[in-house]
Design an enzyme around this catalytic site. Structure first.
Site, mmCIF file in Angstrom:
data_model
loop_
_atom_site.group_PDB
_atom_site.id
_atom_site.type_symbol
_atom_site.label_atom_id
_atom_site.label_comp_id
_atom_site.label_asym_id
_atom_site.label_seq_id
_atom_site.Cartn_x
_atom_site.Cartn_y
_atom_site.Cartn_z
ATOM 1 N N GLY A 334 1.130 -10.950 -3.962
ATOM 2 C CA GLY A 334 0.316 -10.202 -3.024
ATOM 3 C C GLY A 334 -0.404 -11.106 -2.047
ATOM 4 O O GLY A 334 -0.303 -12.331 -2.098
ATOM 5 N N GLY A 337 -3.211 -12.762 -4.216
ATOM 6 C CA GLY A 337 -2.908 -13.380 -5.493
ATOM 7 C C GLY A 337 -1.563 -12.955 -6.045
ATOM 8 O O GLY A 337 -0.706 -12.444 -5.318
ATOM 9 N N VAL A 339 0.736 -11.045 -9.313
ATOM 10 C CA VAL A 339 0.720 -9.990 -10.323
ATOM 11 C C VAL A 339 1.776 -10.324 -11.376
ATOM 12 O O VAL A 339 2.949 -10.546 -11.047
ATOM 13 C CB VAL A 339 1.000 -8.602 -9.707
ATOM 14 C CG1 VAL A 339 0.955 -7.528 -10.788
ATOM 15 C CG2 VAL A 339 0.001 -8.295 -8.604
ATOM 16 N N ASP A 454 -6.192 0.618 2.128
ATOM 17 C CA ASP A 454 -4.894 -0.064 2.151
ATOM 18 C C ASP A 454 -3.832 0.789 1.454
ATOM 19 O O ASP A 454 -3.089 0.301 0.602
ATOM 20 C CB ASP A 454 -5.012 -1.430 1.476
ATOM 21 C CG ASP A 454 -3.780 -2.308 1.729
ATOM 22 O OD1 ASP A 454 -3.096 -2.077 2.746
ATOM 23 O OD2 ASP A 454 -3.506 -3.205 0.913
#
Length: 623
Positions: A334, A337, A339, A454
């Site tokens: 992402g 960061g 996942v 978002d």
């Protein structure tokens, strides 16, 4: 029409921002023994389209009235079900002219549901705050739109207002002798003036009538209108809010009566002095006993708080769950960061582990803790639940429930490569409706509204039963959207447009498949969709997998709400609850169309007439 300052305020003044004079039929709200005679005036307090969508003045039956949805007035968890009489034509009888209420009110309704045993044990209830000390005219609109209700004594119910029965054994079919014929009932209610300032709740409740032994233990309501009637002084001014805290604001001390005797004052001083000595002695004892235990108490409270809802994971636990953040466990990169898919509790529970990889400051760690506290109050079946967190070694890691069916993005764009069956039209509608429920919860069910900011298909996850769950929002960084619960900010309206982009992508429009990769040579998805809609070209917007599988009425309803969502000005866009109602209606149109054409409906995941807050648990500041 006179506006005058209140005699109770020496520095009060009267003002008005605007006046409109609108003509209306003589007998619209003035019939028989109504309190609304020529000697009284009325103020519209509520005009509600029960079970349906809001109705704009331009869509009213010539009277330019606004009708709101009933969701915010429903009381309790038993919201009943919404009914749509789309195949039942509305026939206005002579005593109910067409201007009484638009067809949009009469061809939608809310009923109690199909379970007679459940219906016998609860009331379908609404609550409306009203000013005290006035008479109110309550008009209830009824129209039987269920095609299976055609005979007398099939659906009979009682009506209660403020816990008093106002009509027993109402049978719409018996009074109208058929479906689609409107009926209304007027009731006058007195809201007594209490000894305190403020508003009172006007309660409206429906309950099946057991005495007649009807075929269906059920009740139905299509619309509500509530009017305040001027009092004997021909006044419509309501009570002001309580000013209990005004003295403390201005620094004024409360005044005591000068008529108190000296002996009374002396007794008061003696009692106060004695109480002061007792309080000081008790305080000293408590301090001596409690101080040595202070640290233990704080430590216990902290541990209790952590274990009450979310788990605090150590960094070693996280590394074990992800094979030391191994590439094999990585499922997404992402913007902020990585996942990972991991396993906790000795490998028995699969989870998503979101790890912020960029450098973080102490201030960001504080925001991270604020985010965890915010998540503590979020509980909804359409929001990915948070399981725990880790903040050791300056890490910022959140652990979420694992979603076996991945993201909506994967099923829209990689179904062919993975040899998976494309999502059906109704599955896509239900996924969009689920996401809308989650957003509506964030907007309205919290003490302070949260704007996702978002919404996209990569942030809409699908659990093992294909239920949509939204994620990807950061509560600690989101602005407060409303200064009051009655005014929607531009940020909230912007999220409607953003939600449309995700929901329309879920329809798999062809532009996404063919030329979305070359965005520099083409206008945005929104502008392209508006162009297609303006030219009445719907086919380019439909996924090739869905050709010939969508009922035209269902697609038309979806495109109607699409155009509303894409309005340039936020004030012209619908609320999330209106979007949700339209999606559910599109589902029902698809289902009815398939039934009428004898097509297979086995891929349906129909949850129409659903509770908009299904899965909500009120907790902490949730309201």
């Amino acid at each position: 029409m006179t506006f005058s300052p209140s005699i109770n305020a020496s520095d009060g003044y009267a003002f008005v921002n605007g006046i409109e004079v609108v003509s209306m039929p003589m007998n619209l709200y003035n019939q028989g023994n109504n309190v609304s005679g020529n000697s009284t005036a009325m103020e519209t307090m509520y005009r509600v389209n029960v079970g349906g969508q809001s109705i704009h003045p331009n869509q009213d039956s010539g009277m330019s009235r606004s009708w709101t949805t009933d969701f915010s007035y429903l009381f309790g968890a038993a919201f009943g079900v919404k009914n749509y009489g789309l195949d039942v034509p509305i026939t206005y009888p002579p005593e109910v002219p067409a201007y009484t209420a638009p067809e949009g009110v009469y061809n939608t309704a809310r009923s109690m549901g199909s379970s007679s045993e459940i219906n016998k044990n609860y009331n379908l209830s609404w609550s409306f705050p009203v000013d005290s000390g006035f008479m109110y005219l309550v008009r209830l609109h009824f129209c039987e739109i269920d095609q299976k209700i055609t005979k007398v004594n099939q659906r009979v119910f009682d009506i209660f207002i403020n816990n008093q029965i106002v009509e027993r054994g109402l049978d719409v079919i018996a009074l109208r002798q058929g479906n689609g014929i409107p009926l209304y009932r007027d009731y006058t209610v007195l809201s007594p003036k209490p000894t305190f300032l403020g508003k009172q709740d006007l309660w409206l409740e429906l309950h099946p009538n057991p005495q007649t032994k009807p075929q269906y233990y059920d009740a139905i309501l299509n619309g509500v209108e509530i009017f305040k009637v001027s009092n004997n002084d021909r006044n419509l001014a309501g009570l002001n809010p309580s000013l209990n805290n005004e003295s403390s604001i201005h620094g004024d001390e409360p005044s005591f009566s000068s008529r108190s005797s000296k002996s009374s004052k002396k007794e008061i001083l003696i009692i106060a002095g004695s109480l002061l000595i007792v309080v000081l002695a008790l305080s000293l004892c408590i301090y001596l006993v409690a101080f040595p235990l202070k640290r233990n108490i704080e430590r216990t409270r902290k541990n209790t708080r952590n274990s009450f809802r979310y788990r605090s994971f150590s960094i070693s636990e996280i590394k074990t769950a992800t094979d030391n953040f191994g590439e094999a466990k990585l499922i997404e990169r992402g913007a902020c960061g990585l996942v990972y898919k991991g396993y906790i509790d000795q490998g028995s529970t699969a989870v998503n582990i979101n790890r912020v990889t960029r450098a973080i400051s102490k201030q960001e760690l504080l925001k991270f803790e604020a985010e965890i506290r915010m998540h503590y109050h979020i509980r909804h079946q359409n929001i990915v639940p948070l399981i725990g967190y880790c903040k050791e070694d300056r890490e910022m890691i959140l652990i979420y429930e694992y979603m076996p069916n991945g993201t909506l993005f994967e099923h829209l764009h990689f179904a062919d490569q993975r040899q998976k069956s494309p999502l059906s039209w109704n599955q896509r509608l239900e996924i969009c409706a689920g996401a809308a429920r989650g957003l509506h919860y964030l907007h309205y069910a919290m003490a302070y509204p949260i704007i996702h900011g978002d919404i996209k298909t990569t942030n809409i996850f699908l659990d093992k039963s294909w239920k949509a769950k939204i994620s990807g929002f950061v509560p600690s960084k989101l602005p407060m959207a409303m200064s009051s619960h009655n005014r929607i900010s531009p940020n909230m309206k912007d999220s409607i447009r953003t939600f449309w982009k995700a929901s329309h992508e879920s329809k798999g429009c062809r532009r996404q498949e063919t030329n979305a990769a070359d965005a520099n040579r083409h206008e945005s998805l929104v502008q392209w969709a508006l162009t297609c809609l303006g030219e009445s070209k719907v086919d380019p917007l439909v996924d090739r997998h869905l050709e010939g599988k969508i009922i035209p009425a269902s697609l038309t309803k979806f495109m109607e709400i699409t155009q509303k969502c894409l309005a340039d000005q936020g004030v012209n866009r619908p609320s999330m609850i209106e979007v949700l109602c339209s999606l559910e209606l599109a589902q029902q149109l698809q289902f009815q169309g398939l039934e009428n054409s004898n097509r297979s409906a086995k891929d349906m995941v129909l949850n129409s007439n659903s509770n908009l807050m299904l899965g909500l648990e009120f907790f902490g500041v949730g309201r």
